[in-house]
Design a protein around this motif. Structure first.
Motif, mmCIF file in Angstrom:
data_model
loop_
_atom_site.group_PDB
_atom_site.id
_atom_site.type_symbol
_atom_site.label_atom_id
_atom_site.label_comp_id
_atom_site.label_asym_id
_atom_site.label_seq_id
_atom_site.Cartn_x
_atom_site.Cartn_y
_atom_site.Cartn_z
ATOM 1 N N GLU A 68 42.231 13.229 60.719
ATOM 2 C CA GLU A 68 42.699 12.275 60.098
ATOM 3 C C GLU A 68 42.256 12.287 58.738
ATOM 4 N N GLY A 69 42.073 12.651 58.056
ATOM 5 C CA GLY A 69 41.643 12.672 56.819
ATOM 6 C C GLY A 69 42.762 13.907 56.297
ATOM 7 N N LEU A 70 43.054 15.443 57.004
ATOM 8 C CA LEU A 70 44.089 16.161 57.154
ATOM 9 C C LEU A 70 45.231 15.416 56.247
ATOM 10 N N HIS A 71 45.279 14.346 57.742
ATOM 11 C CA HIS A 71 46.683 14.094 58.010
ATOM 12 C C HIS A 71 47.125 13.332 56.679
ATOM 13 N N GLY A 72 46.288 11.668 56.051
ATOM 14 C CA GLY A 72 46.844 11.646 55.193
ATOM 15 C C GLY A 72 46.794 11.894 54.136
ATOM 16 N N ILE A 73 46.404 13.239 53.798
ATOM 17 C CA ILE A 73 46.653 13.831 52.462
ATOM 18 C C ILE A 73 48.031 14.463 52.677
ATOM 19 N N LEU A 74 47.622 15.625 53.261
ATOM 20 C CA LEU A 74 49.202 16.830 53.316
ATOM 21 C C LEU A 74 50.082 16.099 53.862
ATOM 22 N N ASN A 75 50.436 15.242 55.093
ATOM 23 C CA ASN A 75 51.693 14.530 55.699
ATOM 24 C C ASN A 75 51.520 15.595 56.869
ATOM 25 N N GLN A 81 47.127 20.793 41.572
ATOM 26 C CA GLN A 81 45.941 20.198 41.129
ATOM 27 C C GLN A 81 46.221 19.068 42.016
ATOM 28 N N GLU A 82 46.961 18.252 42.168
ATOM 29 C CA GLU A 82 46.417 16.689 42.587
ATOM 30 C C GLU A 82 46.078 16.762 44.296
ATOM 31 N N VAL A 83 46.791 17.620 44.788
ATOM 32 C CA VAL A 83 46.742 17.816 45.904
ATOM 33 C C VAL A 83 45.059 18.240 46.554
ATOM 34 N N ALA A 84 44.331 19.167 45.592
ATOM 35 C CA ALA A 84 43.374 20.457 45.266
ATOM 36 C C ALA A 84 42.227 19.312 45.524
ATOM 37 N N ASP A 85 42.321 18.486 44.299
ATOM 38 C CA ASP A 85 41.569 17.257 43.809
ATOM 39 C C ASP A 85 41.212 15.998 44.731
ATOM 40 N N LYS A 86 42.706 16.335 45.958
ATOM 41 C CA LYS A 86 42.407 15.401 46.545
ATOM 42 C C LYS A 86 41.441 15.741 48.186
ATOM 43 N N ILE A 87 41.859 16.752 47.606
ATOM 44 C CA ILE A 87 40.637 17.967 49.323
ATOM 45 C C ILE A 87 38.989 17.524 48.839
ATOM 46 N N PHE A 102 37.560 14.618 49.404
ATOM 47 C CA PHE A 102 37.716 14.398 51.085
ATOM 48 C C PHE A 102 36.819 14.601 51.421
ATOM 49 N N ALA A 103 36.363 16.188 50.924
ATOM 50 C CA ALA A 103 35.168 16.700 51.198
ATOM 51 C C ALA A 103 33.416 16.320 51.152
ATOM 52 N N LYS A 104 33.673 15.648 49.647
ATOM 53 C CA LYS A 104 32.251 14.966 49.311
ATOM 54 C C LYS A 104 32.421 13.874 50.271
ATOM 55 N N LYS A 105 33.324 13.116 50.422
ATOM 56 C CA LYS A 105 33.141 11.906 50.687
ATOM 57 C C LYS A 105 32.606 12.674 52.598
ATOM 58 N N VAL A 132 36.133 22.248 55.017
ATOM 59 C CA VAL A 132 37.671 22.133 54.437
ATOM 60 C C VAL A 132 36.745 22.253 52.823
ATOM 61 N N GLY A 133 38.164 22.628 52.845
ATOM 62 C CA GLY A 133 38.296 23.271 51.417
ATOM 63 C C GLY A 133 39.160 24.095 50.283
ATOM 64 N N TRP A 134 39.392 24.812 49.423
ATOM 65 C CA TRP A 134 40.884 25.556 49.543
ATOM 66 C C TRP A 134 40.467 26.354 48.644
ATOM 67 N N VAL A 135 41.253 27.443 48.334
ATOM 68 C CA VAL A 135 41.213 27.712 47.339
ATOM 69 C C VAL A 135 42.362 28.702 46.714
ATOM 70 N N LYS A 136 42.125 28.749 45.398
ATOM 71 C CA LYS A 136 43.007 28.853 44.285
ATOM 72 C C LYS A 136 44.260 29.912 44.365
ATOM 73 N N ASP A 137 45.444 30.226 44.263
ATOM 74 C CA ASP A 137 46.008 30.685 43.942
ATOM 75 C C ASP A 137 46.630 30.702 42.456
ATOM 76 N N GLN A 138 48.353 30.699 43.087
ATOM 77 C CA GLN A 138 49.467 30.937 42.132
ATOM 78 C C GLN A 138 50.650 30.610 42.464
#
Length: 759
Positions: free
Chosen positions: A94-101, A135-141, A144-147, A159-165
């Motif tokens: 549910e959370g990822l659906h809300g953030i990433l659509n 960055q905005e989406v990464a911050d939302k992720i 969400f993980a902290k919540k 749930v998390g992210w890895v840095k890329d370019q």
């Protein structure tokens, strides 16, 4: 008993010996026979390689404005085994659906997926919605993980992210077809990104080192380091401001005519640096995957060939001028012309023609008959084809963009050479070929290789490679180029019959040519489908910009003059002002009637009285004046305006030769009352005026053997109340009452029988 003990001892000893022998054999097998294999296995265990990613080179416009660069990106990842273990599957979905659509069903499939052994995956990327996000989406992720951690009192959420370019285009769709794009894996796909990929992508570096099982680097261990080589930086010839002017003007026309496609290219004709290039429809390289129609990625400027129509007449004109065959004052019969061996005549757009007209008028009116006579009859088939080839239409221009094609010039029969002279039939060209050709006329006769990159900078060494203009060949002489340009200027300057009059720009001398070509469907021409275009350059006396505008299949019955020329006008007028090119005169001068500006800022009428009519016309053509000759005499007996008069924009020069008993009256429609009265007074005819403003209608009559001209005037609808007031304050005669102005002029200029009458 003792025997039993001995047997047991012997058995145990034998077993120990056998075990020892097996152990020795195994050690021998591992260390000797399989030594290389296990040595490699051990090295792989403690050896590690860290890849140092190369930075892809930046792309900027000519002024350093960023067009493409690498920026930090983040890829969202999930750990299905951790998520399932923590019992938070539904909340994560549910959370990822809300953030990433991303669709719920796809998220559930991703988190529930198992490997071939039936075990949940440890790590999975959330593609495509969570791939290389900002960055905005990464911050939302992260939030969400902290919540989840706080609500469930857990340390791991899965749930998390890895840095890329990723590649980022800060101006979105601006110059999209020029830049191209890289896909999400970083692979170059189109445009300059693809053409210069080897230079842009650089070379990754790496570090080989050895560590223990915990990853701690082993002391004194051998290591290998290869430094990263970042990609080269490209500074383009594109000017993002001019590019914006181009795309803005195109969108306006695209919305009005809803064509199949539009293409515009702008270049500096002196260097063939491309200042702007665009197509519609277009795409956003930051979100290329959202573009469904693959045709939107197509760069028509270099990849499409088309029948050019009348814009191609520039080549024929230049060839005849070079061969000294073009006489602007010679006359021909317009309307239609027959080609030997061909049953049907070739004809002008106006099939009845305009009667006997000069070749200069034929150029202004874009007469097909004129160009058949010039190219087919005067130049001849071989010479015509030679000039076409010399102007570069039988080869690629060599522009530094991928996928360029060359035109097709394939005439076989005489009639095909005849139609070739005016850009129809067995002739197909690319927009970039046409722009290179007209630029050769603008720059003094040199065909130049067009290019997109101004300089290439190596960030690793600091070396900068500058692209210099490359001359392909001299196709016509500088003198021929100047004369050809002066004739093309008349196409725009003549506001009555010039087909390019809608490209006229207040204060700048413009040369150009319109084109309207009926398209071929199957084996036949389809009159409902046309391609309209305009090509030209400005200022004629010191060219700074050349532009081609192509509108493919507009939804209205329009030609190159009515649809494409206004687009050219908007782009070039904005660009010249942006480039700081001074105007010769201003719009304010025209609004103020004939009020003069400072002498240094206007052109003055040359002294033509006493010259023969032919040389006077040539002088005016050469200097870019719009003019009209009155009478059939051999020399100029008077002129208006007088020599040394500063001309405002659009003002004609009238050349008067000797008149017979019945004077020739020029077409004065569109002229101000003052200009009309001046000319008619010189002709010594009676004048009757009705209304105020500018001449909208004229009628001749004869009373007692004396010619009388009645003028009907209407106000200039474009002159606002504020302009009228300003003009009156400046003493503009056009704002005076008609009777006062007529009386003033006639009393100043004439006495006795020559006085003009006014009602």
């Amino acid at each position: 008993m003792i025997k039993r003990i001995k047997l047991r001892s012997l058995f145990i000893g034998g077993c120990i010996t056998l075990f020892f022998l097996v152990l020795v054999g195994r050690v021998f097998w591992i260390q000797v026979l399989q030594g290389d294999f296990w040595q490699k296995r051990a090295a792989d265990t403690w050896a590690h390689t860290t890849i140092i990613r190369a930075q892809r080179g930046q792309i900027t416009d000519r002024n350093g404005s960023m067009l493409a660069s690498d920026v930090p990106a983040y890829t969202v990842v999930v750990e299905p085994d951790v998520i399932q273990e923590q019992g938070i599957r539904d909340e994560v979905v549910e959370g990822l659906h809300g953030i990433l659509n991303k669709p719920v069903s796809e998220l559930e499939e991703l988190i529930d997926a198992k490997d071939k052994d039936g075990n949940l995956y440890k790590n999975r990327e959330v593609r495509n919605e969570g791939w290389k996000v900002d960055q905005e989406v990464a911050d939302k992720i992260t939030e969400f993980a902290k919540k989840l951690e706080k609500e469930h009192d857990i340390r791991e959420t899965g749930v998390g992210w890895v840095k890329d370019q990723k590649r980022y285009y800060p101006k979105d769709s601006l110059a999209a077809h020029v830049l191209g794009y890289t896909d999400r894996d970083g692979k170059a796909v189109a445009g300059l990104e693809y053409f210069y990929d080897k230079l842009l992508k650089g070379t990754d570096g790496y570090l080989d080192y050895q560590s223990d099982g915990k990853g701690v680097k082993l002391p004194d261990a051998a290591e290998t380091y290869k430094p990263v080589v970042n990609g080269d930086k490209l500074r383009l010839t594109i000017d993002s401001t001019i590019q914006y002017y181009i795309e803005d003007a195109m969108k306006e026309a695209y919305d009005e005519y809803q064509p199949k496609s539009m293409t515009v290219i702008a270049a500096d004709p002196n260097t063939m640096e491309i200042l702007g290039m665009a197509n519609l429809p277009t795409f956003n390289p930051n979100e290329y995957w959202k573009t469904q129609d693959q045709g939107d990625f197509y760069n028509h400027a270099i990849k499409s060939i088309y029948e050019p129509g009348s814009t191609f007449k520039i080549v024929t004109l230049a060839g005849t001028v070079q061969e000294k065959l073009f006489d602007p004052n010679a006359k021909f019969q317009s309307g239609q012309i027959r080609i030997k061996g061909y049953s049907r005549p070739l004809h002008d757009i106006k099939r009845a023609g305009w009667g006997q007209i000069t070749y200069l008028e034929g150029v202004k009116r874009s007469s097909n008959v004129a160009f058949v006579k010039l190219g087919y009859e005067m130049l001849g088939q071989d010479k015509l084809k030679q000039y076409i080839d010399n102007f570069g239409f039988d080869e690629k221009t060599g522009i530094d963009l991928p996928g360029e094609v060359k035109g097709r010039i394939t005439p076989e029969w005489p009639v095909e050479f005849a139609t070739l002279a005016y850009g129809h039939g067995k002739v197909q060209v690319t927009p970039i070929q046409q722009l290179a050709a007209v630029s050769a006329v603008a720059n003094g006769g040199k065909l130049l290789k067009p290019h997109m990159v101004k300089e290439i900078a190596d960030p690793n060494t600091g070396k900068v490679t500058v692209t210099k203009p490359e001359v392909v060949r001299q196709v016509i002489s500088a003198e021929t180029a100047k004369k050809t340009g002066s004739y093309l200027e008349q196409v725009v300057a003549d506001q009555e019959i010039g087909t390019g009059r809608h490209a006229y720009i207040e204060g700048y001398r413009v040369a150009g040519k319109t084109g309207t070509a009926i398209k071929v469907e199957g084996q036949n021409y389809d009159n409902s489908k046309v391609l309209v275009s305009f090509i030209g350059y400005a200022p004629v006396n010191d060219p700074k910009i050349a532009v081609i505008v192509i509108i493919d299949e507009p939804n209205a019955e329009v030609g190159g003059g009515t649809a494409a020329a206004p687009v050219f006008k908007k782009i070039v007028s904005q660009s010249l002002e942006y480039m700081g090119v001074p105007k010769v005169y201003t719009e304010k001068d025209k609004k103020a009637g004939k009020a003069q500006t400072a002498a240094a800022s206007v052109r003055k009428t040359p002294n033509l009285v006493g010259q023969n009519m032919k040389s006077a016309k040539e002088e005016l053509i050469d200097q870019g004046f719009d003019f009209e000759s009155v009478g059939g005499g051999p020399s100029v007996v008077s002129q208006y305006p007088a020599a040394g008069t500063a001309l405002s924009s659009g003002q004609k020069v009238y050349l008067l030769s000797e008149q017979g008993d019945k004077p020739t009256i020029p077409d004065l429609r569109g002229e101000s009352l003052r200009d009309a009265l001046e000319v008619l007074t010189l002709l010594k005819v009676g004048i009757q005026v009705d209304g105020e403003g500018y001449v909208s209608k004229q009628q001749e009559s004869v009373n007692n053997g004396k010619t009388k001209v009645s003028l009907t005037l209407k106000p200039d609808e474009q002159m606002g109340e504020e302009s009228d007031t300003a003009s009156a304050e400046a003493g503009d005669p056009s704002t005076q009452p008609t009777s006062e102005l007529t009386s003033e002029l006639t009393s100043d200029l004439n006495t006795g029988e020559n006085a003009a009458s006014s009602n």
